[in-house]
Design a protein around this motif. Sequence first.
Motif, PDB file in Angstrom:
ATOM      1  N   ILE A 192       5.282   3.674  11.548  1.00 56.23           N
ATOM      2  CA  ILE A 192       5.930   4.859  10.184  1.00 56.23           C
ATOM      3  C   ILE A 192       5.723   4.370   8.852  1.00 56.23           C
ATOM      4  CG2 ILE A 192       7.439   4.704  12.397  1.00 56.23           C
ATOM      5  CD1 ILE A 192       8.591   2.187  11.661  1.00 56.23           C
ATOM      6  N   ASP A 193       6.805   4.530   7.958  1.00 50.29           N
ATOM      7  CA  ASP A 193       6.367   3.578   7.381  1.00 50.29           C
ATOM      8  C   ASP A 193       5.747   4.497   5.790  1.00 50.29           C
ATOM      9  OD1 ASP A 193       6.672   2.477   4.606  1.00 50.29           O
ATOM     10  OD2 ASP A 193       7.307   0.583   5.103  1.00 50.29           O
ATOM     11  N   TRP A 194       5.382   5.688   5.576  1.00 50.14           N
ATOM     12  CA  TRP A 194       4.371   6.240   5.453  1.00 50.14           C
ATOM     13  C   TRP A 194       4.436   6.421   3.469  1.00 50.14           C
ATOM     14  CZ3 TRP A 194      -0.492   7.335   7.601  1.00 50.14           C
ATOM     15  CH2 TRP A 194      -0.379   7.343   9.175  1.00 50.14           C
ATOM     16  N   ALA A 195       5.183   5.248   3.155  1.00 46.91           N
ATOM     17  CA  ALA A 195       5.750   4.922   1.497  1.00 46.91           C
ATOM     18  C   ALA A 195       4.218   4.373   0.338  1.00 46.91           C
ATOM     19  CB  ALA A 195       6.288   3.950   1.299  1.00 46.91           C
ATOM     20  N   GLN A 196       2.891   4.232   1.372  1.00 48.27           N
ATOM     21  CA  GLN A 196       1.917   3.571   0.640  1.00 48.27           C
ATOM     22  C   GLN A 196       0.748   4.505   0.708  1.00 48.27           C
ATOM     23  OE1 GLN A 196       2.049  -0.743   0.559  1.00 48.27           O
ATOM     24  NE2 GLN A 196       3.943  -1.297   0.763  1.00 48.27           N
ATOM     25  N   ALA A 197       0.674   5.242   1.390  1.00 47.96           N
ATOM     26  CA  ALA A 197      -0.133   6.137   2.190  1.00 47.96           C
ATOM     27  C   ALA A 197      -0.974   6.412   0.835  1.00 47.96           C
ATOM     28  CB  ALA A 197       0.102   7.097   3.927  1.00 47.96           C
ATOM     29  N   GLY A 198      -2.994   6.978   0.901  1.00 40.38           N
ATOM     30  CA  GLY A 198      -3.392   7.992  -0.004  1.00 40.38           C
ATOM     31  C   GLY A 198      -4.495   7.132   0.269  1.00 40.38           C
ATOM     32  N   THR A 199      -5.252   8.005  -1.248  1.00 39.88           N
ATOM     33  CA  THR A 199      -6.853   7.033  -0.802  1.00 39.88           C
ATOM     34  C   THR A 199      -7.025   5.403  -1.536  1.00 39.88           C
ATOM     35  OG1 THR A 199      -7.222   8.139  -2.680  1.00 39.88           O
ATOM     36  CG2 THR A 199      -7.894   9.615  -1.066  1.00 39.88           C
ATOM     37  N   GLY A 200      -7.648   5.484  -0.129  1.00 40.01           N
ATOM     38  CA  GLY A 200      -7.997   4.075  -1.160  1.00 40.01           C
ATOM     39  C   GLY A 200      -9.373   3.408  -0.872  1.00 40.01           C
ATOM     40  N   PRO A 201      -9.945   2.358   0.082  1.00 34.27           N
ATOM     41  CA  PRO A 201     -11.259   1.516   0.284  1.00 34.27           C
ATOM     42  C   PRO A 201     -10.772   1.357   1.829  1.00 34.27           C
ATOM     43  CG  PRO A 201     -10.156   0.063  -1.593  1.00 34.27           C
ATOM     44  CD  PRO A 201      -9.632   0.965  -1.543  1.00 34.27           C
ATOM     45  N   ILE A 202     -12.151   2.071   2.347  1.00 34.81           N
ATOM     46  CA  ILE A 202     -12.154   1.848   3.249  1.00 34.81           C
ATOM     47  C   ILE A 202     -12.587   0.675   4.411  1.00 34.81           C
ATOM     48  CG2 ILE A 202     -13.849   3.050   5.579  1.00 34.81           C
ATOM     49  CD1 ILE A 202     -14.115   5.428   4.508  1.00 34.81           C
ATOM     50  N   GLY A 203     -11.376  -0.048   4.887  1.00 35.13           N
ATOM     51  CA  GLY A 203     -11.617  -1.383   5.652  1.00 35.13           C
ATOM     52  C   GLY A 203      -9.916  -1.415   5.223  1.00 35.13           C
ATOM     53  N   GLY A 204      -9.192  -0.878   3.936  1.00 39.24           N
ATOM     54  CA  GLY A 204      -8.144  -2.039   3.417  1.00 39.24           C
ATOM     55  C   GLY A 204      -6.894  -2.071   4.448  1.00 39.24           C
ATOM     56  N   ASP A 205      -7.378  -0.758   5.481  1.00 38.21           N
ATOM     57  CA  ASP A 205      -6.404  -0.701   6.455  1.00 38.21           C
ATOM     58  C   ASP A 205      -6.260  -1.694   8.109  1.00 38.21           C
ATOM     59  OD1 ASP A 205      -4.153   1.094   6.156  1.00 38.21           O
ATOM     60  OD2 ASP A 205      -5.211   3.050   6.689  1.00 38.21           O
ATOM     61  N   ILE A 206      -7.139  -2.399   7.855  1.00 38.14           N
ATOM     62  CA  ILE A 206      -8.042  -2.924   9.184  1.00 38.14           C
ATOM     63  C   ILE A 206      -7.440  -4.749   8.410  1.00 38.14           C
ATOM     64  CG2 ILE A 206     -10.467  -4.146  10.373  1.00 38.14           C
ATOM     65  CD1 ILE A 206      -8.736  -1.731  11.535  1.00 38.14           C
ATOM     66  N   ALA A 207      -7.767  -4.879   7.248  1.00 38.42           N
ATOM     67  CA  ALA A 207      -8.247  -5.909   6.255  1.00 38.42           C
ATOM     68  C   ALA A 207      -6.245  -6.493   6.477  1.00 38.42           C
ATOM     69  CB  ALA A 207      -8.044  -5.655   5.290  1.00 38.42           C
ATOM     70  N   THR A 208      -6.226  -5.659   6.171  1.00 39.19           N
ATOM     71  CA  THR A 208      -3.808  -6.065   6.234  1.00 39.19           C
ATOM     72  C   THR A 208      -3.181  -6.095   8.027  1.00 39.19           C
ATOM     73  OG1 THR A 208      -3.997  -4.081   4.093  1.00 39.19           O
ATOM     74  CG2 THR A 208      -1.794  -4.281   6.100  1.00 39.19           C
ATOM     75  N   PHE A 209      -3.853  -5.451   8.689  1.00 37.50           N
ATOM     76  CA  PHE A 209      -4.004  -5.376  10.025  1.00 37.50           C
ATOM     77  C   PHE A 209      -3.989  -7.066  10.103  1.00 37.50           C
ATOM     78  CE2 PHE A 209      -5.286  -5.190  14.353  1.00 37.50           C
ATOM     79  CZ  PHE A 209      -3.426  -4.539  14.799  1.00 37.50           C
ATOM     80  N   LEU A 210      -4.859  -7.124   9.797  1.00 34.78           N
ATOM     81  CA  LEU A 210      -5.529  -8.462  10.630  1.00 34.78           C
ATOM     82  C   LEU A 210      -4.468  -9.887   9.592  1.00 34.78           C
ATOM     83  CD1 LEU A 210      -9.002  -8.861  10.962  1.00 34.78           C
ATOM     84  CD2 LEU A 210      -8.258  -8.095  12.699  1.00 34.78           C
ATOM     85  N   SER A 211      -4.915 -10.095   8.675  1.00 35.77           N
ATOM     86  CA  SER A 211      -4.104 -10.460   7.172  1.00 35.77           C
ATOM     87  C   SER A 211      -2.499 -10.695   8.270  1.00 35.77           C
ATOM     88  CB  SER A 211      -3.871 -10.113   6.447  1.00 35.77           C
ATOM     89  OG  SER A 211      -3.078 -11.056   5.621  1.00 35.77           O
TER      90      SER A 211
END
Length: 359
Positions: free
Chosen positions: A242-261
């Motif tokens: 859910i919550d796709w308000a910040q979706a878009g193209t960005g550096p590969i791996g960024g989502d995982i960094a956010t997840f771990l953080s």
Amino acid sequence: MSPIRPTDEMIRKLLDGHRHEVVSPSTAHVVADLSPGLSDASIVRVDLGGPSSWGRFVIAKIASAQSDEVPGAFRRGPLGAHREVDVYRTGVVSALTKKIVTPTLHAIDYIDQAVCLWLEDVGSCLDVTWEVTRAVRAAESISQLHQGDLPSLEPKVDWRSNEFDAFRHHVPLAREQVLAALDDHGDHRSVLSVEALRCGLGLLDNAASYAGELAAAPTGFNHGDFHIDNAGWSGDGRLLLIDWAQAGTGPIGGDIATFLSNYRARGGSTGSLTRGQFDTLIIDSYCRALSDGGADDTVIRAARRVIDLWAVSWAVQVRLGPGLAAARREDLGSSIRTGIESDIAEGIERAQNAVERLG
């Protein structure tokens, strides 16, 4: 713009335009406020008063539709409300991967410079206990979102985003808070050591360099706010986000960094694994999934570097800016402040490990 707080009267007025789908707008009422504390969006669960084509319960998410062309904004142009509408209208997620699903968007309304999204209530799918196995599955699933070219979809959308640079506006506040914490460290009990605070200052000094390297990294389509409060599992076992308000193209791996953080701070369990062991497991699982999806070694190495760059920039800037400011608020209570400080300490420890790998 201050968040709009939906009342029963407002909800019923908006629903009046959807009478053919809702049994009787006059019976609808708000039953729960689900709004996150720092968001500009208001999110409520609404009871429609009876069965309907939308179901008995729906989620109303109301967010500002004004421009966000200001320093430190998540992206130049429309706010997240428009970006979230774009995600649902284009079906970009299902076009990229079948392993991730989104809630059904029932309808869209516009009111007082705001957008109201009427969404499927997926609360039961989000109400899960997060442990290691689920975290690994989530990392493997999100990898598919990051690969391949964005398809041509209608309506056409400019998916460019700048999350890698979005939090640099926290740097001045972070520096101010760290210096203040160092100044009165001897007068306050704190789980943050002087060494950790000084390490934070060094990381803040390199903010521009880190952001520049992130900007040059390989990109893919990112969720943008990938953490366990925004994730769950659909009835058929797929990752639901859910919550796709910040979706878009960005550096590969960024989502995982956010997840771990965010993982442990939001209640995720690492079982018998240490923080470092858990991080390694999730990153390795993600990179294997990238490889299985066709990514070459160059992309995988870049993804690992992005995760480390995120740890020494975004994760620290947020923690040492608004995070450390919150930890110094006497009105929050000692246990809450200690919890925030512990999260900051973990973030700095992760950053120190990342610095060693970055060289």
